[in-house]
Write a protein that holds these residues in place. Structure first.
Motif, PDB file in Angstrom:
ATOM      1  N   UNK A 395       1.036  -1.031  -0.235  1.00  0.00           N
ATOM      2  CA  UNK A 395       0.176   0.160   0.004  1.00  0.00           C
ATOM      3  C   UNK A 395       0.938   1.084   0.086  1.00  0.00           C
ATOM      4  N   UNK A 396       1.811   1.158   0.453  1.00  0.00           N
ATOM      5  CA  UNK A 396       2.644   2.267   0.909  1.00  0.00           C
ATOM      6  C   UNK A 396       3.534   2.741  -0.843  1.00  0.00           C
ATOM      7  N   UNK A 397       3.866   2.351  -1.357  1.00  0.00           N
ATOM      8  CA  UNK A 397       3.841   2.313  -2.917  1.00  0.00           C
ATOM      9  C   UNK A 397       3.026   2.909  -3.811  1.00  0.00           C
ATOM     10  N   UNK A 398       1.884   1.907  -3.405  1.00  0.00           N
ATOM     11  CA  UNK A 398       0.725   2.464  -3.988  1.00  0.00           C
ATOM     12  C   UNK A 398       0.307   4.081  -3.603  1.00  0.00           C
ATOM     13  N   UNK A 399       0.485   4.673  -1.986  1.00  0.00           N
ATOM     14  CA  UNK A 399       0.370   5.703  -1.920  1.00  0.00           C
ATOM     15  C   UNK A 399       1.145   6.893  -2.226  1.00  0.00           C
ATOM     16  N   UNK A 400       2.637   6.582  -2.400  1.00  0.00           N
ATOM     17  CA  UNK A 400       3.406   7.559  -2.446  1.00  0.00           C
ATOM     18  C   UNK A 400       3.137   7.955  -4.238  1.00  0.00           C
ATOM     19  N   UNK A 401       2.621   6.738  -4.699  1.00  0.00           N
ATOM     20  CA  UNK A 401       2.327   7.173  -6.333  1.00  0.00           C
ATOM     21  C   UNK A 401       1.724   8.046  -6.426  1.00  0.00           C
ATOM     22  N   UNK A 402       0.052   7.540  -6.053  1.00  0.00           N
ATOM     23  CA  UNK A 402      -0.892   8.319  -6.195  1.00  0.00           C
ATOM     24  C   UNK A 402      -0.589   9.639  -5.357  1.00  0.00           C
ATOM     25  N   UNK A 403      -1.008  10.127  -4.614  1.00  0.00           N
ATOM     26  CA  UNK A 403      -0.252  11.310  -2.924  1.00  0.00           C
ATOM     27  C   UNK A 403       1.023  11.768  -4.191  1.00  0.00           C
ATOM     28  N   UNK A 404       1.505  10.619  -4.940  1.00  0.00           N
ATOM     29  CA  UNK A 404       2.307  12.173  -5.438  1.00  0.00           C
ATOM     30  C   UNK A 404       2.063  12.704  -6.612  1.00  0.00           C
ATOM     31  N   UNK A 405       0.881  12.816  -7.022  1.00  0.00           N
ATOM     32  CA  UNK A 405       0.022  13.408  -8.111  1.00  0.00           C
ATOM     33  C   UNK A 405      -1.144  13.948  -8.073  1.00  0.00           C
ATOM     34  N   UNK A 406      -1.137  13.910  -6.204  1.00  0.00           N
ATOM     35  CA  UNK A 406      -2.724  14.933  -6.258  1.00  0.00           C
ATOM     36  C   UNK A 406      -3.810  13.728  -6.065  1.00  0.00           C
ATOM     37  N   UNK A 407      -3.867  12.519  -6.129  1.00  0.00           N
ATOM     38  CA  UNK A 407      -5.113  11.593  -5.576  1.00  0.00           C
ATOM     39  C   UNK A 407      -5.684  10.702  -5.227  1.00  0.00           C
ATOM     40  N   UNK A 408      -4.157  10.982  -4.275  1.00  0.00           N
ATOM     41  CA  UNK A 408      -5.129   9.820  -3.075  1.00  0.00           C
ATOM     42  C   UNK A 408      -4.466  11.179  -1.595  1.00  0.00           C
ATOM     43  N   UNK A 409      -5.238  10.566  -0.529  1.00  0.00           N
ATOM     44  CA  UNK A 409      -4.930  11.180   0.899  1.00  0.00           C
ATOM     45  C   UNK A 409      -5.595  10.559   2.139  1.00  0.00           C
ATOM     46  N   UNK A 410      -4.740  10.819   2.867  1.00  0.00           N
ATOM     47  CA  UNK A 410      -5.620   9.895   3.869  1.00  0.00           C
ATOM     48  C   UNK A 410      -6.506  10.347   5.233  1.00  0.00           C
ATOM     49  N   UNK A 411      -7.728   9.885   5.519  1.00  0.00           N
ATOM     50  CA  UNK A 411      -8.105  10.111   6.825  1.00  0.00           C
ATOM     51  C   UNK A 411      -7.764   9.043   8.289  1.00  0.00           C
TER      52      UNK A 411
END
Length: 412
Positions: A395-411
Motif C-alpha cells: 500500500x505504501x508504494x501505491x500511496x506514494x505514487x498516487x499521493x505524489x500526483x494528488x490522487x490519494x489522501x488519508x483520513x
C-alpha cells in the motif's frame, strides 16, 4: 503599490473571470483548500466533521476556493462556516452569486484586507484553516501578510497558500516591464487593448511566446491583466517561500503535489541523484525546481513548527482510510495488470507511476470508507495469506505514487 490601486484593478477586472450560471454544471476544484487535501496535509487526517470548522479565505476573488471548500464542508455535514474576505466589491458580487446559485448558506462575505483581521477575530475568534491563494505575491510586504494570517490562526491550524514561482514564468516579467512603459496612466481597459496589440506583434524570439507553461494572456481580459499588467507581482523560489513562512513563525508542512518536487521523478541518472544524498526535503525540492524549469507556482501548506510533526497523514495503521480524488478506483483496477503502470500528467510531462503487484485489488476497495485494516482482510481473502507488514509495504508504494500526483489522501 497602494491598497486603492489593487482594489481598482479587481473592480475593473474581477479575477478569475467566472459565470455564476456555470455552477449548475460543475464545481471548480483545485489546490490549495480541497477539503481532503487540507485534512491530509494540515490535520493529519484527523478532521472531525462533527466539530464546526472555522475557515477564512483571505483574498477570495470571484470565489473559486470559497465555493469549493464551502460546498465540500456542506457535503461532509460539517456545521462550520467559511469567511470570504476581499477588497473588491465586483469580485465579491460574483462570488456571492455563485454561492446563491448553489444554495450555499455557510459563507459569510466580508470586504476588507488580510492585513487587517482584527475585526474578524473580535467577531468570531481565530480560524482553524486559512486559504490564501494567489495573494501574497501581490503585496508590497508579503511577510506582513503572512504575519497577519499567522496571528489569526488557531493552535493546531494551518494555512494553504499559492504563490507564483519564477522559472516557469520565464518571459512574464520582461513583458510586464515593457508594458509598464507604454501603458502607464492609461485606464485599465485601454491597457488591456494595447497589451493585446503588442502580443499580436511580438517577435518570435520573445520568451513569453516561447514559454509553453503560460497561456493566461490568451484567455479573458481579467487573466491577461492579472498576468501582465498587475501593479505588484513577485515570484518565490522554494527557499524564498520557506523564508516567507518563517517570517510568520510558520513552517512548510507540505508542497503540493509531492512528485513535482522529487528529483528522482525528473532525473533518472543514479550518479547524479547520489550527489543529492544528505540534502533536506526543502533543499531537494529547490533543486527539482531549478532543474525542471516548469514550475509556474508553488502550492504549500504552512503550520506552526510545533505542529509540523503530525500535520501530514501517514499510512501507518489499520485505522487509516485512503481517499481517492478525481479517480474511480474500481474502474482503474479493472484494467490494471499485477505490477502495472499508470501515467499521470505533471507540469506538461507524462510521468509513469510504477505500481505494486496488489495495486488492482487494493484500488478496487478504496471507496473513502474502508480502512486499511478492512482492505487488508479483503485482499488477504482473495490472494491467500498476506502478513500486515507485507500488505502495508504494497500500500505504501501505491500511496506514494498516487499521493505524489494528488490522487490519494488519508483520513483517520
Amino acid at each position: 503599490m497602494s491598497i486603492d490601486t489593487l482594489r481598482a484593478q479587481y473592480e475593473a477586472f474581477p479575477y478569475p473571470a467566472r459565470n455564476p450560471a456555470d455552477e449548475k454544471k460543475r464545481l471548480i476544484t483545485g489546490s490549495p483548500s480541497h477539503l481532503d487535501e487540507v485534512n491530509h496535509n494540515v490535520f493529519g487526517g484527523r478532521l472531525d466533521h462533527a466539530r464546526p470548522l472555522r475557515v477564512l479565505v483571505a483574498g477570495g476573488g470571484t470565489g473559486d476556493g470559497t465555493i469549493m471548500i464551502a460546498q465540500q464542508m456542506a457535503d461532509a455535514g460539517n456545521p462550520g462556516r467559511v469567511t470570504y474576505l476581499d477588497l473588491s466589491d465586483a469580485a465579491r458580487a460574483v462570488a456571492e452569486a455563485r454561492a446563491q446559485a448553489r444554495g450555499l448558506t455557510n459563507i459569510d462575505f466580508r470586504r476588507g484586507s488580510l492585513l487587517d483581521l482584527g475585526g474578524l477575530l473580535e467577531e468570531g475568534g481565530p480560524f482553524d484553516y486559512i486559504d490564501c491563494c494567489g495573494v501574497l505575491h501581490h503585496l508590497d510586504e508579503p511577510a506582513a501578510g503572512v504575519r497577519s494570517l499567522a496571528g489569526a490562526l488557531k493552535p493546531g491550524g494551518g494555512i494553504g497558500l499559492m504563490v507564483y514561482a519564477p522559472y516557469g514564468r520565464t518571459g512574464v516579467y520582461p513583458m510586464q516591464a515593457a508594458l509598464r512603459t507604454i501603458t502607464k496612466d492609461l485606464p485599465p481597459k485601454e491597457q488591456v487593448a494595447l497589451a493585446r496589440r503588442l502580443i499580436e506583434r511580438l517577435p518570435t524570439s520573445n520568451w513569453l511566446l516561447r514559454n509553453p507553461f503560460i497561456n493566461d494572456h490568451k484567455q479573458a481580459d481579467a487573466d491577461l491583466y492579472d498576468l501582465l499588467l498587475h501593479s505588484c507581482d513577485r515570484p518565490f523560489t522554494v527557499p524564498e517561500l520557506a523564508e516567507l513562512a518563517a517570517a510568520g513563525g510558520l513552517a512548510i508542512a507540505a508542497l503540493v503535489d509531492p512528485y513535482r518536487y522529487d528529483p528522482a521523478v525528473w532525473v533518472k541518472d543514479p550518479r547524479v541523484l547520489k550527489r543529492l544524498d544528505g540534502l533536506s526535503r526543502l533543499e531537494r525540492a529547490a533543486w527539482a525546481e531549478q532543474v525542471t524549469g516548469s514550475m509556474t507556482k508553488h502550492i504549500a501548506y504552512l503550520v506552526r513548527p510545533e505542529d509540523a510533526e503530525g500535520s501530514v497523514a501517514r499510512p501507518d495503521g489499520p485505522e487509516v482510510v485512503p481517499v481517492l480524488r478525481d479517480l474511480d478506483g474500481a474502474a482503474v483496477a479493472k484494467g490494471l495488470p499485477p505490477g502495472g503502470v499508470l501515467e499521470a500528467e505533471l507540469m506538461g510531462a507524462v510521468v509513469p507511476l510504477p505500481l505494486p503487484r496488489l495495486a488492482g485489488p487494493i484500488l478496487a476497495r478504496v471507496d473513502g470508507r474502508a480502512s486499511l485494516g478492512a482492505i487488508h482482510q479483503a485482499v488477504t481473502g482473495k490472494a491467500g495469506p498476506l502478513a500486515w507488514d507485507a500488505f502495508l509495504a504494497q500500500f505504501a508504494q501505491l500511496f506514494a505514487a498516487l499521493n505524489g500526483v494528488g490522487k490519494m489522501y488519508l483520513r483517520r
